[in-house]
Design a protein around this motif. Sequence first.
Motif, PDB file in Angstrom:
ATOM      1  N   TRP A   1       0.850  -1.182   0.000  1.00 26.49           N
ATOM      2  CA  TRP A   1       0.000   0.000   0.000  1.00 26.49           C
ATOM      3  C   TRP A   1       0.892   1.240   0.000  1.00 26.49           C
ATOM      4  CZ3 TRP A   1       0.662  -3.394   3.979  1.00 26.49           C
ATOM      5  CH2 TRP A   1       1.276  -2.908   5.147  1.00 26.49           C
ATOM      6  N   ILE A   2       0.306   2.414  -0.257  1.00 33.18           N
ATOM      7  CA  ILE A   2       1.037   3.685  -0.226  1.00 33.18           C
ATOM      8  C   ILE A   2       1.154   4.138   1.224  1.00 33.18           C
ATOM      9  CG2 ILE A   2       1.033   6.106  -0.940  1.00 33.18           C
ATOM     10  CD1 ILE A   2      -0.658   5.277  -3.368  1.00 33.18           C
ATOM     11  N   ASP A   3       2.391   4.456   1.648  1.00 35.63           N
ATOM     12  CA  ASP A   3       2.532   4.947   3.020  1.00 35.63           C
ATOM     13  C   ASP A   3       3.121   6.354   3.103  1.00 35.63           C
ATOM     14  OD1 ASP A   3       5.172   4.458   2.415  1.00 35.63           O
ATOM     15  OD2 ASP A   3       5.600   3.317   4.230  1.00 35.63           O
ATOM     16  N   LEU A   4       3.453   6.966   1.934  1.00 42.20           N
ATOM     17  CA  LEU A   4       3.955   8.343   1.950  1.00 42.20           C
ATOM     18  C   LEU A   4       3.668   9.017   0.620  1.00 42.20           C
ATOM     19  CD1 LEU A   4       5.696  10.754   3.023  1.00 42.20           C
ATOM     20  CD2 LEU A   4       7.662   9.623   1.945  1.00 42.20           C
ATOM     21  N   VAL A   5       3.144  10.243   0.687  1.00 43.13           N
ATOM     22  CA  VAL A   5       3.058  11.146  -0.457  1.00 43.13           C
ATOM     23  C   VAL A   5       3.469  12.526   0.036  1.00 43.13           C
ATOM     24  CG1 VAL A   5       1.573  12.295  -2.135  1.00 43.13           C
ATOM     25  CG2 VAL A   5       1.240   9.860  -1.645  1.00 43.13           C
ATOM     26  N   ASN A   6       4.484  13.104  -0.630  1.00 38.48           N
ATOM     27  CA  ASN A   6       4.996  14.416  -0.207  1.00 38.48           C
ATOM     28  C   ASN A   6       5.266  15.280  -1.434  1.00 38.48           C
ATOM     29  OD1 ASN A   6       8.201  15.631   0.808  1.00 38.48           O
ATOM     30  ND2 ASN A   6       6.248  16.625   1.191  1.00 38.48           N
ATOM     31  N   LEU A   7       4.498  16.364  -1.557  1.00 42.39           N
ATOM     32  CA  LEU A   7       4.711  17.367  -2.585  1.00 42.39           C
ATOM     33  C   LEU A   7       4.404  18.720  -1.967  1.00 42.39           C
ATOM     34  CD1 LEU A   7       5.252  18.294  -5.518  1.00 42.39           C
ATOM     35  CD2 LEU A   7       2.805  17.958  -5.954  1.00 42.39           C
ATOM     36  N   GLY A   8       5.425  19.558  -1.813  1.00 41.26           N
ATOM     37  CA  GLY A   8       5.223  20.857  -1.188  1.00 41.26           C
ATOM     38  C   GLY A   8       4.680  20.702   0.218  1.00 41.26           C
TER      39      GLY A   8
ATOM     40  N   ALA B   1       4.633   0.543   1.388  1.00 36.55           N
ATOM     41  CA  ALA B   1       4.853  -0.352   2.524  1.00 36.55           C
ATOM     42  C   ALA B   1       4.447  -1.753   2.108  1.00 36.55           C
ATOM     43  CB  ALA B   1       4.029   0.110   3.725  1.00 36.55           C
ATOM     44  N   PHE B   2       5.171  -2.754   2.637  1.00 39.30           N
ATOM     45  CA  PHE B   2       4.912  -4.149   2.277  1.00 39.30           C
ATOM     46  C   PHE B   2       4.663  -4.963   3.542  1.00 39.30           C
ATOM     47  CE2 PHE B   2       7.521  -2.336  -1.057  1.00 39.30           C
ATOM     48  CZ  PHE B   2       6.909  -2.773  -2.224  1.00 39.30           C
ATOM     49  N   THR B   3       3.801  -5.964   3.410  1.00 38.50           N
ATOM     50  CA  THR B   3       3.560  -6.874   4.535  1.00 38.50           C
ATOM     51  C   THR B   3       4.802  -7.678   4.841  1.00 38.50           C
ATOM     52  OG1 THR B   3       1.232  -7.026   3.964  1.00 38.50           O
ATOM     53  CG2 THR B   3       2.120  -8.751   5.384  1.00 38.50           C
ATOM     54  N   SER B   4       5.468  -8.161   3.776  1.00 33.74           N
ATOM     55  CA  SER B   4       6.703  -8.934   3.942  1.00 33.74           C
ATOM     56  C   SER B   4       7.624  -8.679   2.757  1.00 33.74           C
ATOM     57  CB  SER B   4       6.392 -10.428   4.103  1.00 33.74           C
ATOM     58  OG  SER B   4       5.633 -10.887   2.996  1.00 33.74           O
TER      59      SER B   4
END
Length: 821
Positions: A593-600, A635-638
């Motif tokens: 799943w997505i665990d980070l989005v950073n723009l400005g 992010a990954f489960t394993s």
Amino acid sequence: MRKQYSAAALLLLGTLASTTAQAQDASRIQAKVVGADNQPELVQFNAAGKASYKASEAAQVLRQQLGLTSDDQLRPARTELDQLGFTHQKFSQYYKGVRVEHADYNVHAKGGAIESISGDFEKIAGLNTTPALNEATALSRALAKVGARKYMWQDPAEEAGLKQQENDQAATYLPKGELVIVRDRRISADNAPLVLAWKFNVYAQQPVSRAYIYIDARTGKVVLQDNIIKHVAATGSFATKYSGTVSSATETATGGYRLRELTRGLGIETYNARKGNSYTTAVDFIDADNSWTEYNNANFDNAALDAHWGAQSTYDYFKNVHARNSYNNAGAKIKSYVHFDDTPGDGVGFENAYWNGSVMTYGDGASRFDPLTSLDVAAHEIGHAVCSSTANLTYANESGALNEGFSDIWGACVEYYKAPTKATWLIGEDIDKVRPSLRSMSNPNAEGQPDTYKGTSWAPTSTAPSNANDQGGVHTNSGVLNHWFYILSVGKAGTNDIGSAYSVTGIGIDAAAKIAYRTESVYLTASSNYAAARTYSIQSATDLYGAGSAQVTAVTNAWYAVGVGAAAGGTTPPPTGTPTYCTSKGTSQAYEWIDLVNLGTINRTSAKDAGYYNGTALSTSIAAGSSQTIRFSAAFTSTAYTENWKIYIDYNKNGLFTDAGELVVSGSSASAATLSGTFTVPTTARTGATRLRVILSDNAATTSCNTYSYGETEDYTVNITGGAAIAGGTYSLTGGDSMPLGNELARGLEVYPNPATDAVRLVLPGNAEATSVVLTDVRGVRIAGATYSNGTLNISGLAKGMYTLSVSDGQKVFHQRFVKQ
């Protein structure tokens, strides 16, 4: 002597298959579109598992679907491979060994399996193929029809020039008759009878004309005239006349430089016909210092600079946008002749421009037009050459209107590509001295064209096509295709001439052009009409963007808007207002799943968001023309699987992410580390709030509008400052163990359909052969219950669940997951 074909080169017809075979065949059909003659125009097949047909079974498929008899043959014409990985086998129809003119059928395959067949097949029975009229008599009837004062083969200089041009001492303009079967267009435009005819290519010099003339081989009557020279409706660093100062390639010559260059295909060459009608006596334009600034003279020599730049621009557009190498896709030389006059010395300039089947020809104009060398006119005429090498649409009635309409489309597209500040949706606005333009794609009625099929200003097509009725209204009725393309590109709401209320969200001119090009180059055949254009453009949009996509909906609704067919879903599309964005969502987040989005100022870390997170309440400002860096991670489960990242910004705020430059980051990585992508905001992006979409998917085929198996989508808001409209951007993907944009995606393994039930098809980069295929379950345990053959993995015996494929091409191992349903 008639060319002989071996049995291996012919698709000979047999009798209809048995009832059992027909039932088996019917189970393989997903959909079928039947034309007015009750013959199939498009048949779509199940392309996976036991129900699929192999590409090698093309003969069997055509025999079954078209009901061929022992008198029918479909002879291979050519095979083409497109950018989507489809192979298109082109076949020409023959009856008792005689070519059936304008009847062609195509077999479309991908990954070795036939996905569909399409085209026009003529059902013929009992037609006598022995001529009662000999070739010489038929030619005399054809020449009587043309009635020219002088023909090209009567000019020794032109005959010598043709031999030199073709590098063939036997080459001649003298027409050679060919027996064909063709519809007798004297009777009516629809359902005309098929007759045996002599076909001649007649090229007249005075007055100029060139056409295929068809003479009934029994009665001696002219049954069809198919013009090769297509007129622009009774018309047709350089300091150019119409496009300001531009850069254009030239070639050194005695005395300086000339308008020739060899970097594009086999070359672009522009000549001065010196107000004559001879190609062989034309000369080069010469400039001493390669700064062509002194050509703005009383003779309008600067118009030659427009013609030369226009030819180069059109070549560049088709090469860079559609990967087409010149009009014939084989690098053909493009030669243009400026200052051409069909009747030298009469004191009246030639108000036309045309493609004569070999070269571009431009007149200087007179009372209506200035020299006819503007960019959109050049692209329009070379567009006819593209058509002759692809669909070869017959120049009469609806097929002729499509022929003209596609040329206008390419005129608009090339102008938008090379000179976006010009009036994209007007044709000939630079050259017309009387009207605002020759034709308007945004408002066809303004120039006397219909914007609705058989609506206001529609020209009748029921009479026999001739020059007197513009070959059945080809320059008039093309307005319907023009307006369809305009609506598809920019969107429109209203009520058409037949009372249908519509509202269409545009997909942008770039996506619309891709659909139009695929329609013309892959699916349309010589006799196609508006109904066929609708069917095949919907299929083209499906090929490019997927079934049920926003593009397919827009194509369908744009046709409804111009009065051809029903709206998507059979109903009027909903009204538009604030952009409504398509759904994009991952079905499962069990593994990533997505665990980070950073723009400005957008800086969000998160856990799983059930496949989609609406973060449009979070926003940041980005300036038009600025360089931006966006950071993101998975992010990954394993296990850290290879995942595909796609990040979009709707720069033109039209509710779609498919316009040029709106995919700002794309690539793949098997890393949980923070990745980064850089992109440049177009200086012409629209000012204000718009949508940012970030997609993480296990499937490389995931687009901006998908419900996909594993991963997540997150939407945010970006506020663009200092912008206006849409343009492109630059982008790259760096960080972790990912690769620059283009490399990783180009090297990916395609697995589809996904999810699947009985079989999945595997396509390696470059269509390479798989040397090994290993299947494991979610525990990493190797599974032996699936068999692989000819690009297809049989999974009918597997239990439902998720599996991982490891496929090698002998040099590299590719990993991809799929779901068995």
